[in-house]
Design a protein around this motif. Structure first.
Motif, mmCIF file in Angstrom:
data_model
loop_
_atom_site.group_PDB
_atom_site.id
_atom_site.type_symbol
_atom_site.label_atom_id
_atom_site.label_comp_id
_atom_site.label_asym_id
_atom_site.label_seq_id
_atom_site.Cartn_x
_atom_site.Cartn_y
_atom_site.Cartn_z
ATOM 1 N N ARG A 242 6.320 8.223 5.646
ATOM 2 C CA ARG A 242 6.674 7.405 4.486
ATOM 3 C C ARG A 242 6.423 5.925 4.750
ATOM 4 O O ARG A 242 5.835 5.212 3.912
ATOM 5 C CB ARG A 242 8.146 7.633 4.124
ATOM 6 N N THR A 243 6.844 5.451 5.926
ATOM 7 C CA THR A 243 6.632 4.046 6.276
ATOM 8 C C THR A 243 5.152 3.739 6.421
ATOM 9 O O THR A 243 4.667 2.691 5.966
ATOM 10 C CB THR A 243 7.361 3.704 7.583
ATOM 11 N N PHE A 244 4.411 4.662 7.040
ATOM 12 C CA PHE A 244 2.979 4.450 7.237
ATOM 13 C C PHE A 244 2.256 4.312 5.904
ATOM 14 O O PHE A 244 1.432 3.407 5.714
ATOM 15 C CB PHE A 244 2.390 5.610 8.039
ATOM 16 N N ILE A 245 2.529 5.203 4.959
ATOM 17 C CA ILE A 245 1.866 5.144 3.656
ATOM 18 C C ILE A 245 2.159 3.813 2.971
ATOM 19 O O ILE A 245 1.262 3.156 2.437
ATOM 20 C CB ILE A 245 2.305 6.319 2.769
ATOM 21 N N ARG A 246 3.419 3.403 2.992
ATOM 22 C CA ARG A 246 3.791 2.160 2.314
ATOM 23 C C ARG A 246 3.101 0.951 2.953
ATOM 24 O O ARG A 246 2.515 0.129 2.247
ATOM 25 C CB ARG A 246 5.312 1.990 2.362
ATOM 26 N N ARG A 247 3.144 0.874 4.276
ATOM 27 C CA ARG A 247 2.570 -0.296 4.943
ATOM 28 C C ARG A 247 1.044 -0.288 4.901
ATOM 29 O O ARG A 247 0.406 -1.339 4.776
ATOM 30 C CB ARG A 247 3.073 -0.378 6.382
ATOM 31 N N PHE A 248 0.450 0.880 5.002
ATOM 32 C CA PHE A 248 -1.008 0.982 4.921
ATOM 33 C C PHE A 248 -1.483 0.502 3.553
ATOM 34 O O PHE A 248 -2.440 -0.276 3.441
ATOM 35 C CB PHE A 248 -1.440 2.439 5.146
ATOM 36 N N THR A 249 -0.813 0.955 2.503
ATOM 37 C CA THR A 249 -1.211 0.588 1.146
ATOM 38 C C THR A 249 -0.997 -0.889 0.886
ATOM 39 O O THR A 249 -1.824 -1.560 0.265
ATOM 40 C CB THR A 249 -0.431 1.429 0.118
ATOM 41 N N GLU A 250 0.115 -1.428 1.382
ATOM 42 C CA GLU A 250 0.369 -2.858 1.228
ATOM 43 C C GLU A 250 -0.681 -3.696 1.932
ATOM 44 O O GLU A 250 -1.109 -4.738 1.431
ATOM 45 C CB GLU A 250 1.756 -3.200 1.781
ATOM 46 N N ALA A 251 -1.116 -3.256 3.094
ATOM 47 C CA ALA A 251 -2.039 -4.040 3.912
ATOM 48 C C ALA A 251 -3.478 -3.932 3.457
ATOM 49 O O ALA A 251 -4.242 -4.897 3.541
ATOM 50 C CB ALA A 251 -1.926 -3.623 5.376
ATOM 51 N N THR A 252 -3.890 -2.762 2.980
ATOM 52 C CA THR A 252 -5.307 -2.543 2.668
ATOM 53 C C THR A 252 -5.596 -2.476 1.182
ATOM 54 O O THR A 252 -6.757 -2.594 0.771
ATOM 55 C CB THR A 252 -5.815 -1.238 3.310
ATOM 56 N N GLY A 253 -4.572 -2.244 0.359
ATOM 57 C CA GLY A 253 -4.813 -2.082 -1.067
ATOM 58 C C GLY A 253 -5.279 -0.701 -1.444
ATOM 59 O O GLY A 253 -5.652 -0.456 -2.598
ATOM 60 N N ALA A 254 -5.277 0.235 -0.509
ATOM 61 C CA ALA A 254 -5.695 1.614 -0.770
ATOM 62 C C ALA A 254 -4.748 2.564 -0.053
ATOM 63 O O ALA A 254 -4.159 2.211 0.976
ATOM 64 C CB ALA A 254 -7.124 1.847 -0.287
ATOM 65 N N THR A 255 -4.611 3.775 -0.572
ATOM 66 C CA THR A 255 -3.827 4.781 0.134
ATOM 67 C C THR A 255 -4.612 5.252 1.351
ATOM 68 O O THR A 255 -5.843 5.120 1.392
ATOM 69 C CB THR A 255 -3.535 5.983 -0.765
ATOM 70 N N PRO A 256 -3.936 5.816 2.360
ATOM 71 C CA PRO A 256 -4.675 6.327 3.524
ATOM 72 C C PRO A 256 -5.740 7.351 3.135
ATOM 73 O O PRO A 256 -6.861 7.311 3.653
ATOM 74 C CB PRO A 256 -3.572 6.946 4.391
ATOM 75 N N ALA A 257 -5.402 8.257 2.218
ATOM 76 C CA ALA A 257 -6.364 9.293 1.827
ATOM 77 C C ALA A 257 -7.580 8.685 1.159
ATOM 78 O O ALA A 257 -8.726 9.087 1.426
ATOM 79 C CB ALA A 257 -5.691 10.307 0.905
ATOM 80 N N ALA A 258 -7.371 7.709 0.260
ATOM 81 C CA ALA A 258 -8.501 7.074 -0.430
ATOM 82 C C ALA A 258 -9.364 6.296 0.557
ATOM 83 O O ALA A 258 -10.601 6.299 0.463
ATOM 84 C CB ALA A 258 -7.990 6.161 -1.535
ATOM 85 N N TRP A 259 -8.720 5.622 1.524
ATOM 86 C CA TRP A 259 -9.483 4.860 2.513
ATOM 87 C C TRP A 259 -10.340 5.783 3.366
ATOM 88 O O TRP A 259 -11.516 5.505 3.609
ATOM 89 C CB TRP A 259 -8.518 4.063 3.394
ATOM 90 N N VAL A 260 -9.768 6.887 3.838
ATOM 91 C CA VAL A 260 -10.522 7.835 4.661
ATOM 92 C C VAL A 260 -11.681 8.415 3.865
ATOM 93 O O VAL A 260 -12.813 8.526 4.371
ATOM 94 C CB VAL A 260 -9.597 8.961 5.183
ATOM 95 N N ARG A 261 -11.446 8.774 2.612
ATOM 96 C CA ARG A 261 -12.524 9.331 1.789
ATOM 97 C C ARG A 261 -13.662 8.330 1.636
ATOM 98 O O ARG A 261 -14.841 8.684 1.747
ATOM 99 C CB ARG A 261 -11.982 9.710 0.408
#
Length: 317
Positions: A242-261
């Motif tokens: 949960r923390t990873f998803i929130r911080r990743f999205t805040e930092a990159t502007g994309a969800t982890p799944a969207a970034w990996v894709r």
């Protein structure tokens, strides 16, 4: 094919945005194999024009040059942006009607909108002026979180440096990922930021006590064929999911799944352009697993099949 580029300016000319467009389309590249463009700086008044930083620029051409350009880039001053003159508005509409790409950088979106070219389209501009653009053009869908938006023949970008991302996107669309990457390398800028990336990050990339997210991104980009689920990435970052998803999205502007894709599609582009590997091998190498998954995700992101992309951009041995 975009080979003829014209940028439209008016006082006060935004010096930074004009410099970006001129650097990318008006300067011959050191690598002679990269595309070269017929390039012109156009204005309704041909004399010296004051820039936003005080010095003057002298346009090379008048508005008649817009009648032949494949790509017209529209700049704008800091709001309130003066509306285009009737002559410029007519020239922009005529260019769009004949199939030219009309691209607005930063507040150039106000000029394009006043010409009637944003009606019924998605667009963006600098986040500070997005609400004003939306009020002026209620039939447009203005997204203040995008760094650029391409809707048919009309393209818009966010503030200042987002013009680089839009220009590289246009080059990528016309000439393929490898050419865009090589142009970016000469410019010493990141080769690709997705248009859906946020205009700004709300937190720093490195989180004290939680590992270095920038290092994680580098690692993931080098291991696209591995298991890059959200859970696996969170574990590697030593965070709860949960923390990873929130911080990743805040930092990159994309969800982890969207970034990996996005990273996997970018790698697939490079392989499709340069390698003779089968679609199945490309899918495995990029982490899509099966050709069907590659085709589905590639079409979703790029709008074409991997086979069509290879046919369009495959480099000769």
């Amino acid at each position: 094919m975009l080979t003829d580029v014209a940028v439209v300016v008016a006082e006060p000319v935004p010096a930074f945005e004009l410099g970006i467009v001129s650097e990318i389309f008006g300067l011959p590249r050191a690598d002679p194999s990269l595309p070269r463009y017929a390039y012109a700086v156009c204005a309704e008044r041909r004399g010296a024009l004051r820039t936003s930083t005080g010095f003057a620029v002298i346009p090379t051409d008048g508005l008649d040059r817009l009648a032949t350009a494949d790509l017209i880039v529209v700049t704008g001053a800091a709001p309130p942006v003066p509306p285009p003159t009737p002559a410029l508005a007519t020239a922009l509409r005529a260019a769009a009607d004949r199939g030219a790409v009309v691209a607005a950088v930063c507040t150039g979106a106000f000029v394009v909108g006043a010409a009637g070219l944003l009606d019924g389209r998605a667009a963006t501009t600098h986040w500070a002026y997005a609400d004003d653009l939306a009020r002026r053009h209620p039939s447009a869908t203005v997204d203040p979180d995008r760094i650029y938006v391409v809707d048919g023949p009309i393209a818009t970008s966010a503030g200042a440096s987002a013009a680089i991302d839009l220009c590289l996107h246009l080059i990528r669309h016309e000439h393929g990922a490898d050419v865009a990457n090589r142009v970016a390398r000469e410019l010493v800028v990141p080769p690709h930021r997705s248009g859906g990336q946020a205009q700004f990050s709300r937190v720093p990339i490195a989180f004290p006590g939680s590992g270095d997210l920038a290092g994680l991104l580098d690692w993931a980009a080098d291991h696209l064929g591995e298991n890059l689920t959200v859970g696996a990435l969170a574990q590697r970052a030593t965070m709860s999911t949960r923390t990873f998803i929130r911080r990743f999205t805040e930092a990159t502007g994309a969800t982890p799944a969207a970034w990996v894709r996005e990273q996997r599609v970018r790698r697939a582009e490079q392989l499709l352009e340069k390698e003779s590997a089968t679609i199945a091998a490309v899918a495995r190498h990029c982490g899509f697993g099966s050709p069907d998954t590659l085709r589905r995700q590639f079409r979703k992101v790029r709008g074409v099949t991997p086979e069509a992309y290879r046919a369009a951009f495959r480099q000769s041995p």
